[in-house]
Design a protein around this motif. Structure first.
Motif, PDB file in Angstrom:
ATOM      1  N   ASP A 126      38.540  43.031  46.804  1.00 29.54           N
ATOM      2  CA  ASP A 126      37.382  43.112  45.916  1.00 29.54           C
ATOM      3  C   ASP A 126      37.107  41.810  45.189  1.00 29.54           C
ATOM      4  O   ASP A 126      35.962  41.524  44.833  1.00 29.54           O
TER       5      ASP A 126
ATOM      6  N   ARG B 109      35.694  44.807  37.981  1.00 30.67           N
ATOM      7  CA  ARG B 109      36.122  45.694  39.060  1.00 30.67           C
ATOM      8  C   ARG B 109      36.023  47.162  38.659  1.00 30.67           C
ATOM      9  O   ARG B 109      35.579  48.013  39.428  1.00 30.67           O
TER      10      ARG B 109
ATOM     11  N   THR C 212      30.212  45.078  46.109  1.00 34.31           N
ATOM     12  CA  THR C 212      31.041  43.912  46.410  1.00 34.31           C
ATOM     13  C   THR C 212      30.154  42.757  46.853  1.00 34.31           C
ATOM     14  O   THR C 212      29.896  42.572  48.045  1.00 34.31           O
TER      15      THR C 212
ATOM     16  N   PRO D  87      40.515  49.477  43.631  1.00 29.05           N
ATOM     17  CA  PRO D  87      40.091  48.081  43.491  1.00 29.05           C
ATOM     18  C   PRO D  87      41.281  47.131  43.626  1.00 29.05           C
ATOM     19  O   PRO D  87      42.366  47.406  43.102  1.00 29.05           O
TER      20      PRO D  87
END
Length: 365
Positions: free
Chosen positions: A99, A118, A205, A77
Protein backbone atom coordinates in the motif's frame (compact mmCIF):
# COMPACT_ATOMS: atom_id res chain seq x y z
CA UNK A 1 -7.74 0.14 19.71
CA UNK A 2 -5.95 -0.42 16.39
CA UNK A 3 -3.36 -3.19 16.29
CA UNK A 4 -0.13 -2.63 14.34
CA UNK A 5 2.51 -5.26 13.61
CA UNK A 6 6.11 -4.04 13.13
CA UNK A 7 8.57 -6.37 11.37
CA UNK A 8 12.23 -5.27 11.18
CA UNK A 9 15.51 -7.04 11.87
CA UNK A 10 17.07 -3.74 13.00
CA UNK A 11 16.40 -3.67 16.74
CA UNK A 12 16.84 0.08 17.15
CA UNK A 13 14.40 0.99 14.37
CA UNK A 14 11.91 -1.66 15.47
CA UNK A 15 11.87 -0.46 19.08
CA UNK A 16 11.71 3.21 18.08
CA UNK A 17 8.68 2.60 15.86
CA UNK A 18 6.96 0.52 18.53
CA UNK A 19 7.58 3.20 21.17
CA UNK A 20 6.10 5.93 18.97
CA UNK A 21 3.04 3.83 18.14
CA UNK A 22 2.38 2.94 21.77
CA UNK A 23 2.69 6.60 22.75
CA UNK A 24 0.06 7.42 20.12
CA UNK A 25 -2.33 4.86 21.60
CA UNK A 26 -1.88 1.94 19.21
CA UNK A 27 -1.64 -1.67 20.37
CA UNK A 28 1.60 -3.09 19.01
CA UNK A 29 3.39 -6.35 18.41
CA UNK A 30 6.78 -6.84 16.78
CA UNK A 31 8.99 -9.42 15.13
CA UNK A 32 12.70 -9.38 14.31
CA UNK A 33 12.39 -11.50 11.16
CA UNK A 34 9.94 -12.17 8.36
CA UNK A 35 9.02 -15.71 9.34
CA UNK A 36 8.01 -14.71 12.88
CA UNK A 37 6.17 -11.70 11.49
CA UNK A 38 3.98 -13.82 9.22
CA UNK A 39 3.12 -16.12 12.15
CA UNK A 40 2.14 -13.15 14.33
CA UNK A 41 0.02 -11.69 11.55
CA UNK A 42 -1.94 -14.91 11.06
CA UNK A 43 -2.41 -15.37 14.80
CA UNK A 44 -3.36 -11.81 15.86
CA UNK A 45 -4.80 -10.34 12.61
CA UNK A 46 -3.38 -6.81 12.92
CA UNK A 47 -5.11 -3.76 11.46
CA UNK A 48 -1.89 -2.65 9.73
CA UNK A 49 1.59 -4.07 9.07
CA UNK A 50 4.85 -2.09 8.88
CA UNK A 51 7.64 -4.22 7.43
CA UNK A 52 11.27 -3.75 6.42
CA UNK A 53 12.10 -4.77 2.85
CA UNK A 54 15.63 -6.12 3.33
CA UNK A 55 15.84 -8.86 5.97
CA UNK A 56 17.83 -12.11 6.14
CA UNK A 57 16.17 -15.44 5.25
CA UNK A 58 12.68 -14.08 4.53
CA UNK A 59 12.55 -10.70 2.76
CA UNK A 60 9.80 -8.14 3.10
CA UNK A 61 8.55 -9.08 -0.36
CA UNK A 62 8.12 -12.69 0.72
CA UNK A 63 6.30 -11.54 3.87
CA UNK A 64 3.93 -9.44 1.74
CA UNK A 65 3.29 -12.35 -0.64
CA UNK A 66 2.42 -14.63 2.30
CA UNK A 67 0.14 -11.99 3.83
CA UNK A 68 -1.74 -11.42 0.57
CA UNK A 69 -2.14 -15.15 -0.09
CA UNK A 70 -3.98 -15.73 3.21
CA UNK A 71 -7.76 -14.94 3.12
CA UNK A 72 -7.62 -13.76 6.76
CA UNK A 73 -4.89 -11.17 6.13
CA UNK A 74 -5.10 -10.40 2.40
CA UNK A 75 -6.72 -6.98 2.89
CA UNK A 76 -4.56 -5.74 5.79
CA UNK A 77 -2.89 -2.40 4.88
CA UNK A 78 0.86 -2.94 4.38
CA UNK A 79 3.62 -0.31 4.58
CA UNK A 80 7.20 -1.07 3.54
CA UNK A 81 10.19 0.46 5.34
CA UNK A 82 13.14 0.80 3.01
CA UNK A 83 16.26 2.72 2.07
CA UNK A 84 16.43 4.38 -1.33
CA UNK A 85 13.75 2.64 -3.41
CA UNK A 86 14.13 2.21 -7.17
CA UNK A 87 11.17 2.34 -9.57
CA UNK A 88 11.65 -1.39 -10.22
CA UNK A 89 11.45 -2.17 -6.49
CA UNK A 90 8.34 -0.03 -6.11
CA UNK A 91 6.63 -1.74 -9.06
CA UNK A 92 7.50 -5.13 -7.57
CA UNK A 93 5.92 -4.12 -4.27
CA UNK A 94 2.85 -2.72 -5.99
CA UNK A 95 2.37 -5.92 -7.97
CA UNK A 96 2.47 -7.91 -4.72
CA UNK A 97 -0.05 -5.58 -3.09
CA UNK A 98 1.97 -3.10 -1.02
CA UNK A 99 0.00 0.00 0.00
CA UNK A 100 2.86 2.42 0.65
CA UNK A 101 6.61 2.90 1.03
CA UNK A 102 8.27 4.84 3.86
CA UNK A 103 11.89 5.71 3.07
CA UNK A 104 14.51 5.60 5.84
CA UNK A 105 15.39 7.76 7.62
CA UNK A 106 11.90 9.07 8.43
CA UNK A 107 10.58 11.23 11.25
CA UNK A 108 7.63 10.68 13.58
CA UNK A 109 5.33 12.96 11.57
CA UNK A 110 5.99 11.04 8.34
CA UNK A 111 5.38 7.70 10.05
CA UNK A 112 2.09 8.79 11.63
CA UNK A 113 0.91 10.49 8.44
CA UNK A 114 1.52 7.30 6.44
CA UNK A 115 -0.38 5.22 9.00
CA UNK A 116 -3.30 7.65 9.15
CA UNK A 117 -3.56 7.75 5.36
CA UNK A 118 -3.62 3.97 5.14
CA UNK A 119 -6.35 3.67 7.78
CA UNK A 120 -8.49 6.34 6.09
CA UNK A 121 -8.19 4.74 2.67
CA UNK A 122 -8.85 1.28 4.07
CA UNK A 123 -12.01 2.47 5.84
CA UNK A 124 -13.20 4.26 2.69
CA UNK A 125 -12.59 1.10 0.70
CA UNK A 126 -14.55 -1.00 3.18
CA UNK A 127 -17.49 1.42 2.95
CA UNK A 128 -17.48 1.18 -0.83
CA UNK A 129 -17.34 -2.61 -0.67
CA UNK A 130 -20.28 -2.66 1.75
CA UNK A 131 -22.29 -0.47 -0.62
CA UNK A 132 -21.36 -2.82 -3.44
CA UNK A 133 -22.52 -5.81 -1.41
CA UNK A 134 -25.87 -4.17 -0.68
CA UNK A 135 -26.48 -3.45 -4.36
CA UNK A 136 -25.37 -6.96 -5.27
CA UNK A 137 -27.74 -8.59 -2.77
CA UNK A 138 -30.75 -7.48 -4.77
CA UNK A 139 -29.44 -7.59 -8.32
CA UNK A 140 -26.78 -10.28 -8.69
CA UNK A 141 -28.87 -13.31 -7.63
CA UNK A 142 -31.32 -12.63 -10.49
CA UNK A 143 -28.56 -11.92 -12.97
CA UNK A 144 -26.76 -15.14 -12.11
CA UNK A 145 -29.98 -17.15 -12.05
CA UNK A 146 -31.05 -16.19 -15.58
CA UNK A 147 -28.10 -17.67 -17.53
CA UNK A 148 -27.68 -20.51 -15.05
CA UNK A 149 -31.33 -21.51 -15.52
CA UNK A 150 -30.82 -21.58 -19.27
CA UNK A 151 -27.67 -23.68 -18.95
CA UNK A 152 -29.34 -26.16 -16.64
CA UNK A 153 -32.48 -26.34 -18.75
CA UNK A 154 -30.69 -27.03 -22.02
CA UNK A 155 -28.33 -29.51 -20.32
CA UNK A 156 -31.34 -31.39 -18.97
CA UNK A 157 -32.95 -31.28 -22.41
CA UNK A 158 -29.86 -32.84 -23.99
CA UNK A 159 -29.75 -35.56 -21.34
CA UNK A 160 -33.45 -36.41 -21.64
CA UNK A 161 -33.67 -36.45 -25.42
CA UNK A 162 -30.15 -37.58 -26.30
CA UNK A 163 -31.29 -40.53 -28.44
CA UNK A 164 -33.79 -38.48 -30.43
CA UNK A 165 -31.37 -35.62 -30.90
CA UNK A 166 -28.75 -37.97 -32.32
CA UNK A 167 -30.94 -38.13 -35.45
CA UNK A 168 -31.39 -34.36 -35.69
CA UNK A 169 -28.09 -32.47 -36.11
CA UNK A 170 -29.92 -29.18 -36.73
CA UNK A 171 -31.59 -29.38 -33.32
CA UNK A 172 -28.27 -30.25 -31.68
CA UNK A 173 -26.72 -27.17 -33.30
CA UNK A 174 -29.51 -24.91 -32.01
CA UNK A 175 -29.25 -26.26 -28.48
CA UNK A 176 -25.47 -25.94 -28.59
CA UNK A 177 -25.76 -22.30 -29.65
CA UNK A 178 -28.22 -21.59 -26.84
CA UNK A 179 -25.85 -23.18 -24.32
CA UNK A 180 -22.94 -21.17 -25.69
CA UNK A 181 -24.87 -17.88 -25.55
CA UNK A 182 -25.89 -18.50 -21.93
CA UNK A 183 -22.33 -19.41 -20.96
CA UNK A 184 -20.98 -16.25 -22.62
CA UNK A 185 -23.56 -14.15 -20.79
CA UNK A 186 -22.62 -15.69 -17.45
CA UNK A 187 -18.91 -15.31 -18.16
CA UNK A 188 -19.27 -11.61 -19.04
CA UNK A 189 -21.28 -11.00 -15.88
CA UNK A 190 -18.66 -12.63 -13.65
CA UNK A 191 -15.77 -10.88 -15.43
CA UNK A 192 -17.41 -7.47 -15.10
CA UNK A 193 -18.28 -8.04 -11.46
CA UNK A 194 -14.68 -9.02 -10.64
CA UNK A 195 -13.29 -6.10 -12.63
CA UNK A 196 -15.54 -3.60 -10.88
CA UNK A 197 -14.64 -4.97 -7.45
CA UNK A 198 -10.93 -4.79 -8.35
CA UNK A 199 -11.26 -1.20 -9.58
CA UNK A 200 -12.92 -0.17 -6.32
CA UNK A 201 -9.99 -1.55 -4.35
CA UNK A 202 -7.46 0.09 -6.67
CA UNK A 203 -9.11 3.49 -6.18
CA UNK A 204 -7.67 3.51 -2.67
CA UNK A 205 -4.11 3.00 -3.90
CA UNK A 206 -2.81 5.88 -6.05
CA UNK A 207 0.50 4.08 -6.47
CA UNK A 208 -1.25 1.23 -8.29
CA UNK A 209 -3.11 3.66 -10.52
CA UNK A 210 0.20 5.29 -11.43
CA UNK A 211 1.66 1.84 -12.19
CA UNK A 212 -1.13 1.21 -14.72
CA UNK A 213 -0.56 4.58 -16.36
CA UNK A 214 3.19 3.89 -16.60
CA UNK A 215 2.37 0.54 -18.27
CA UNK A 216 0.42 2.28 -21.04
CA UNK A 217 1.37 2.05 -24.72
CA UNK A 218 0.63 4.40 -27.65
CA UNK A 219 -2.61 3.53 -29.45
CA UNK A 220 -3.59 4.94 -32.86
CA UNK A 221 -7.34 5.37 -32.53
CA UNK A 222 -8.34 5.51 -36.20
CA UNK A 223 -6.97 2.02 -36.77
CA UNK A 224 -7.91 0.25 -33.55
CA UNK A 225 -11.32 1.72 -32.66
CA UNK A 226 -13.17 0.34 -35.74
CA UNK A 227 -11.84 -3.17 -35.06
CA UNK A 228 -12.89 -3.01 -31.42
CA UNK A 229 -16.33 -1.63 -32.31
CA UNK A 230 -17.05 -4.25 -34.97
CA UNK A 231 -16.10 -7.01 -32.55
CA UNK A 232 -18.88 -5.94 -30.18
CA UNK A 233 -21.53 -5.36 -32.85
CA UNK A 234 -20.80 -8.76 -34.40
CA UNK A 235 -21.91 -10.29 -31.12
CA UNK A 236 -25.35 -8.80 -31.72
CA UNK A 237 -25.36 -9.42 -35.49
CA UNK A 238 -25.47 -5.66 -36.06
CA UNK A 239 -22.25 -4.93 -37.97
CA UNK A 240 -24.26 -3.10 -40.66
CA UNK A 241 -25.68 -0.69 -38.07
CA UNK A 242 -22.22 0.75 -37.31
CA UNK A 243 -21.39 4.19 -38.74
CA UNK A 244 -17.95 5.76 -38.22
CA UNK A 245 -16.77 9.37 -38.36
CA UNK A 246 -13.34 9.14 -36.76
CA UNK A 247 -10.26 11.35 -36.61
CA UNK A 248 -6.74 10.18 -35.81
CA UNK A 249 -5.26 10.55 -32.34
CA UNK A 250 -2.66 8.82 -30.20
CA UNK A 251 -3.73 7.68 -26.75
CA UNK A 252 -1.47 6.29 -24.06
CA UNK A 253 -3.21 3.52 -22.13
CA UNK A 254 -3.50 -0.24 -21.76
CA UNK A 255 -5.11 -1.49 -24.96
CA UNK A 256 -7.37 -3.94 -23.11
CA UNK A 257 -8.77 -1.04 -21.08
CA UNK A 258 -9.76 0.91 -24.19
CA UNK A 259 -11.31 -2.26 -25.62
CA UNK A 260 -13.32 -2.79 -22.42
CA UNK A 261 -14.57 0.82 -22.42
CA UNK A 262 -15.75 0.60 -26.02
CA UNK A 263 -17.24 -2.86 -25.57
CA UNK A 264 -19.31 -1.83 -22.55
CA UNK A 265 -20.58 1.38 -24.14
CA UNK A 266 -21.46 -0.33 -27.42
CA UNK A 267 -23.01 -3.25 -25.55
CA UNK A 268 -25.43 -0.79 -23.93
CA UNK A 269 -26.07 0.94 -27.26
CA UNK A 270 -27.02 -2.38 -28.85
CA UNK A 271 -29.21 -3.48 -25.95
CA UNK A 272 -31.15 -0.24 -25.76
CA UNK A 273 -31.84 0.22 -29.49
CA UNK A 274 -33.59 -1.91 -32.10
CA UNK A 275 -31.86 -3.99 -34.77
CA UNK A 276 -31.40 -1.88 -37.86
CA UNK A 277 -31.17 1.41 -35.95
CA UNK A 278 -27.87 3.18 -36.62
CA UNK A 279 -25.12 3.35 -33.99
CA UNK A 280 -22.78 6.26 -34.69
CA UNK A 281 -19.20 6.60 -33.47
CA UNK A 282 -17.74 10.06 -34.02
CA UNK A 283 -14.48 11.46 -32.68
CA UNK A 284 -12.84 14.88 -32.60
CA UNK A 285 -9.92 16.65 -30.91
CA UNK A 286 -10.74 19.42 -28.44
CA UNK A 287 -8.12 21.14 -26.28
CA UNK A 288 -5.63 18.26 -26.54
CA UNK A 289 -8.29 15.70 -25.67
CA UNK A 290 -9.73 12.93 -27.85
CA UNK A 291 -13.51 13.03 -27.60
CA UNK A 292 -15.50 10.00 -28.77
CA UNK A 293 -19.29 10.12 -28.92
CA UNK A 294 -21.42 6.99 -29.24
CA UNK A 295 -24.99 7.71 -30.35
CA UNK A 296 -27.80 5.17 -30.40
CA UNK A 297 -31.38 5.86 -31.44
CA UNK A 298 -33.18 3.76 -28.85
CA UNK A 299 -35.38 4.26 -25.82
CA UNK A 300 -33.09 6.79 -24.09
CA UNK A 301 -32.91 7.77 -20.42
CA UNK A 302 -34.48 10.46 -18.27
CA UNK A 303 -32.38 13.03 -16.37
CA UNK A 304 -33.25 11.24 -13.13
CA UNK A 305 -32.01 7.91 -14.49
CA UNK A 306 -28.77 9.46 -15.71
CA UNK A 307 -28.20 11.01 -12.26
CA UNK A 308 -28.61 7.57 -10.66
CA UNK A 309 -26.15 5.79 -12.93
CA UNK A 310 -23.97 3.54 -10.77
CA UNK A 311 -22.97 -0.03 -10.17
CA UNK A 312 -25.80 -2.56 -10.48
CA UNK A 313 -28.52 0.06 -11.05
CA UNK A 314 -30.99 -0.70 -13.83
CA UNK A 315 -34.12 1.08 -14.99
CA UNK A 316 -37.63 0.03 -16.09
CA UNK A 317 -36.74 -3.60 -15.60
CA UNK A 318 -40.41 -4.52 -15.41
CA UNK A 319 -40.77 -3.20 -18.99
CA UNK A 320 -37.40 -3.91 -20.63
CA UNK A 321 -35.19 -6.97 -20.30
CA UNK A 322 -31.66 -5.89 -19.36
CA UNK A 323 -28.96 -8.51 -19.60
CA UNK A 324 -25.93 -7.89 -17.41
CA UNK A 325 -25.72 -6.32 -13.98
CA UNK A 326 -25.90 -2.62 -14.91
CA UNK A 327 -22.15 -2.40 -14.39
CA UNK A 328 -21.21 -1.00 -17.77
CA UNK A 329 -21.16 2.73 -17.15
CA UNK A 330 -19.74 2.33 -13.64
CA UNK A 331 -16.78 0.32 -14.97
CA UNK A 332 -16.27 2.79 -17.83
CA UNK A 333 -16.15 5.70 -15.39
CA UNK A 334 -13.61 4.01 -13.14
CA UNK A 335 -11.38 3.01 -16.08
CA UNK A 336 -11.53 6.55 -17.41
CA UNK A 337 -10.50 7.84 -13.98
CA UNK A 338 -7.24 5.90 -14.29
CA UNK A 339 -6.35 7.83 -17.43
CA UNK A 340 -7.65 11.25 -16.36
CA UNK A 341 -10.64 10.82 -18.65
CA UNK A 342 -14.22 12.08 -18.49
CA UNK A 343 -17.68 10.65 -19.18
CA UNK A 344 -20.78 12.58 -20.23
CA UNK A 345 -24.28 11.24 -20.93
CA UNK A 346 -26.98 13.11 -22.83
CA UNK A 347 -30.31 11.54 -23.67
CA UNK A 348 -33.84 12.25 -24.87
CA UNK A 349 -36.31 9.52 -23.78
CA UNK A 350 -37.62 7.43 -26.69
CA UNK A 351 -35.33 9.25 -29.11
CA UNK A 352 -31.56 8.86 -28.57
CA UNK A 353 -28.67 8.63 -26.14
CA UNK A 354 -25.23 10.18 -26.67
CA UNK A 355 -22.40 8.93 -24.46
CA UNK A 356 -19.18 10.93 -24.81
CA UNK A 357 -15.81 10.00 -23.38
CA UNK A 358 -12.70 12.17 -23.49
CA UNK A 359 -9.07 11.24 -22.90
CA UNK A 360 -5.78 13.15 -23.04
CA UNK A 361 -3.97 12.72 -26.35
CA UNK A 362 -0.29 12.35 -27.06
CA UNK A 363 0.34 13.30 -30.67
CA UNK A 364 -2.81 14.03 -32.68
CA UNK A 365 -2.60 13.95 -36.46
Amino acid sequence: MKKILVIDDDRDIREQVVTVLQYEGFQTMSADNGRSGVKLAKKHLPDLIICDVTMPEVSGYRVLADIRSNPMTENVPFIFLTGMVSPEDMRRGMRLGADDYLTKPFNVEELLAAIQTRFERHEASQKQIETLRKNLSGMLPHELRTPLTSLLGFAQYLTTYAKDLAKDPVEIEEVGKALYDSAIRLNRLVENYLLHADLILMEQTPEKQEYWRQSSIPILTKAIVPMMARRTLERFGRENDLHLELCEATLYMVEEHLAKILDLLLDNACKFSEDGAPILLASRIEQRRWCLSITDFGRGMTDEQIALVGAYMQFDREVHEQQGAGLGLAIVQKLLDFYLGDLKIESIPNQNTIVTISLPVGEAQ
